[in-house]
Design a protein around this motif. Structure first.
Motif, PDB file in Angstrom:
ATOM      1  N   ALA A  11       0.825  -1.124  -0.002  1.00  0.00           N
ATOM      2  CA  ALA A  11      -0.043  -0.014  -0.146  1.00  0.00           C
ATOM      3  C   ALA A  11       0.877   1.219   0.019  1.00  0.00           C
ATOM      4  O   ALA A  11       0.516   2.208  -0.718  1.00  0.00           O
ATOM      5  CB  ALA A  11      -0.938  -0.054   1.218  1.00  0.00           C
ATOM      6  N   PRO A  32      -2.704   7.574  -3.603  1.00  0.00           N
ATOM      7  CA  PRO A  32      -3.229   7.233  -2.426  1.00  0.00           C
ATOM      8  C   PRO A  32      -4.463   6.473  -2.501  1.00  0.00           C
ATOM      9  O   PRO A  32      -5.385   6.684  -3.254  1.00  0.00           O
ATOM     10  CB  PRO A  32      -3.452   8.490  -1.527  1.00  0.00           C
ATOM     11  CG  PRO A  32      -2.870   9.433  -2.054  1.00  0.00           C
ATOM     12  CD  PRO A  32      -2.662   9.114  -3.659  1.00  0.00           C
ATOM     13  N   VAL A  33      -4.532   5.272  -1.997  1.00  0.00           N
ATOM     14  CA  VAL A  33      -5.787   4.420  -2.136  1.00  0.00           C
ATOM     15  C   VAL A  33      -6.509   4.039  -0.829  1.00  0.00           C
ATOM     16  O   VAL A  33      -5.632   4.075   0.238  1.00  0.00           O
ATOM     17  CB  VAL A  33      -5.327   2.985  -2.578  1.00  0.00           C
ATOM     18  CG1 VAL A  33      -4.782   3.430  -4.128  1.00  0.00           C
ATOM     19  CG2 VAL A  33      -4.508   2.462  -1.864  1.00  0.00           C
ATOM     20  N   ASP A  34      -7.615   3.619  -0.704  1.00  0.00           N
ATOM     21  CA  ASP A  34      -8.336   3.004   0.459  1.00  0.00           C
ATOM     22  C   ASP A  34      -8.039   1.759   0.376  1.00  0.00           C
ATOM     23  O   ASP A  34      -8.685   0.890  -0.355  1.00  0.00           O
ATOM     24  CB  ASP A  34      -9.721   3.296   0.143  1.00  0.00           C
ATOM     25  CG  ASP A  34     -10.799   2.773   1.280  1.00  0.00           C
ATOM     26  OD1 ASP A  34     -10.281   1.871   2.068  1.00  0.00           O
ATOM     27  OD2 ASP A  34     -12.028   2.976   1.498  1.00  0.00           O
ATOM     28  N   ILE A  35      -7.188   1.286   1.198  1.00  0.00           N
ATOM     29  CA  ILE A  35      -6.719  -0.202   1.177  1.00  0.00           C
ATOM     30  C   ILE A  35      -7.759  -1.216   1.411  1.00  0.00           C
ATOM     31  O   ILE A  35      -7.752  -2.169   0.799  1.00  0.00           O
ATOM     32  CB  ILE A  35      -5.317  -0.474   1.625  1.00  0.00           C
ATOM     33  CG1 ILE A  35      -4.683  -1.806   1.437  1.00  0.00           C
ATOM     34  CG2 ILE A  35      -5.609  -0.311   3.505  1.00  0.00           C
ATOM     35  CD1 ILE A  35      -4.185  -1.902   0.282  1.00  0.00           C
ATOM     36  N   ASN A  36      -8.649  -0.835   2.239  1.00  0.00           N
ATOM     37  CA  ASN A  36      -9.838  -1.738   2.539  1.00  0.00           C
ATOM     38  C   ASN A  36     -10.561  -1.906   1.255  1.00  0.00           C
ATOM     39  O   ASN A  36     -10.917  -3.250   0.967  1.00  0.00           O
ATOM     40  CB  ASN A  36     -10.748  -1.251   3.751  1.00  0.00           C
ATOM     41  CG  ASN A  36      -9.894  -1.211   5.032  1.00  0.00           C
ATOM     42  OD1 ASN A  36      -9.036  -1.941   5.349  1.00  0.00           O
ATOM     43  ND2 ASN A  36     -10.034  -0.127   5.864  1.00  0.00           N
ATOM     44  N   ARG A  37     -10.747  -0.997   0.483  1.00  0.00           N
ATOM     45  CA  ARG A  37     -11.499  -1.004  -0.755  1.00  0.00           C
ATOM     46  C   ARG A  37     -10.815  -2.152  -1.654  1.00  0.00           C
ATOM     47  O   ARG A  37     -11.467  -2.890  -2.296  1.00  0.00           O
ATOM     48  CB  ARG A  37     -11.943   0.240  -1.342  1.00  0.00           C
ATOM     49  CG  ARG A  37     -12.804   0.501  -2.515  1.00  0.00           C
ATOM     50  CD  ARG A  37     -13.377   1.698  -2.795  1.00  0.00           C
ATOM     51  NE  ARG A  37     -14.294   1.532  -3.911  1.00  0.00           N
ATOM     52  CZ  ARG A  37     -15.419   1.222  -3.592  1.00  0.00           C
ATOM     53  NH1 ARG A  37     -15.934   1.060  -2.428  1.00  0.00           N
ATOM     54  NH2 ARG A  37     -16.438   1.361  -4.576  1.00  0.00           N
ATOM     55  N   VAL A  38      -9.411  -1.641  -1.677  1.00  0.00           N
ATOM     56  CA  VAL A  38      -8.638  -2.602  -2.687  1.00  0.00           C
ATOM     57  C   VAL A  38      -8.625  -3.975  -2.252  1.00  0.00           C
ATOM     58  O   VAL A  38      -8.877  -4.941  -3.183  1.00  0.00           O
ATOM     59  CB  VAL A  38      -7.055  -2.062  -2.650  1.00  0.00           C
ATOM     60  CG1 VAL A  38      -6.233  -3.073  -3.394  1.00  0.00           C
ATOM     61  CG2 VAL A  38      -6.906  -0.786  -3.160  1.00  0.00           C
ATOM     62  N   THR A  48     -10.430   3.544 -11.417  1.00  0.00           N
ATOM     63  CA  THR A  48     -10.102   4.284 -10.061  1.00  0.00           C
ATOM     64  C   THR A  48      -8.753   3.968  -9.484  1.00  0.00           C
ATOM     65  O   THR A  48      -8.229   2.977 -10.125  1.00  0.00           O
ATOM     66  CB  THR A  48     -11.165   3.842  -8.663  1.00  0.00           C
ATOM     67  OG1 THR A  48     -10.909   2.459  -8.698  1.00  0.00           O
ATOM     68  CG2 THR A  48     -12.633   4.167  -9.233  1.00  0.00           C
ATOM     69  N   GLU A 102      -7.946   2.804  -6.720  1.00  0.00           N
ATOM     70  CA  GLU A 102      -7.956   1.674  -6.029  1.00  0.00           C
ATOM     71  C   GLU A 102      -8.211   0.475  -7.146  1.00  0.00           C
ATOM     72  O   GLU A 102      -7.259  -0.648  -6.953  1.00  0.00           O
ATOM     73  CB  GLU A 102      -9.274   1.460  -5.223  1.00  0.00           C
ATOM     74  CG  GLU A 102      -9.101   2.365  -3.908  1.00  0.00           C
ATOM     75  CD  GLU A 102      -9.246   3.781  -4.051  1.00  0.00           C
ATOM     76  OE1 GLU A 102      -8.984   4.647  -3.218  1.00  0.00           O
ATOM     77  OE2 GLU A 102      -9.740   4.195  -5.031  1.00  0.00           O
TER      78      GLU A 102
END
Length: 193
Positions: free
Chosen positions: A47, A53-59, A122, A124
């Protein structure tokens, strides 16, 4: 509750979908459930290196749902060159059926994650694609090119297929792999198309 249990038990079938790559130290092929778990862990670990920047939970959620359609369709090696439109239509039908086992709100959430991964638009989704494309490469590098040799996959085809999505989603990972892929080519770990 029963709908959720039915869905979870349906997902157990993903353990029976074999892929072309072997787990390290084993003679059997990996299955799609193992692959999904491992790439979710790869993405969580990488991550900080995402291109954006990413929402790792969404990934992670995307990576856990992205191959569920293989329960009905089976796995196709990432380096296949033909039949992708038919394959994606069959996967859409499969995930519609499988997610349809759930209550409507949960089904829609998972379908949206699946579609976001498929669309790849996106940050993500791009990062998820990078992890998905990288894991078979990492296993092949650790297994002396096992599935590349067995399936006649050339260095050029590997770079062409996995390079753009990995570079887009995780440039540092692509930089790491370029050098190792060149070494693998020198070692003769690729097949001939």
């Amino acid at each position: 509750m029963q709908q959720i249990i039915d869905f979870i038990l349906e997902l157990d079938k993903l353990k029976g979908v074999t892929r072309k790559t072997r787990p390290l130290g084993l003679e059997r092929q990996e299955n799609s459930a193992e692959h999904s778990w491992q790439i979710a862990m790869l993405a969580a670990s990488l991550a900080p290196y995402a291109a954006e920047p990413v929402d790792i939970n969404r990934v992670v959620a995307m990576l856990l749902v992205h191959d569920i359609g293989e329960i009905d369709t089976g796995d196709t090696i990432v380096y296949a060159e033909d039949g992708w439109e038919e394959r994606k239509a069959a996967e859409l039908a499969a995930v519609t059926r499988i997610f349809g086992l759930l209550p409507a709100a949960q089904a829609q959430r998972f379908m949206s994650l699946w579609q976001e991964f498929e669309d790849g638009e996106t940050a993500e989704a791009r990062f998820a694609h990078a992890a998905d494309r990288a894991m078979p490469v990492l296993l092949n590098l650790a297994n002396n090119g096992q599935s590349w040799r067995e399936n006649g996959i050339s260095h050029a085809r590997v770079v062409q297929r996995i390079g753009p999505p990995i570079q887009s989603g995780c440039p540092a990972l692509w930089d790491y792999l370029v050098e190792r892929l060149a070494h693998a080519q020198q070692q003769g770990w690729f097949g001939a198309d």
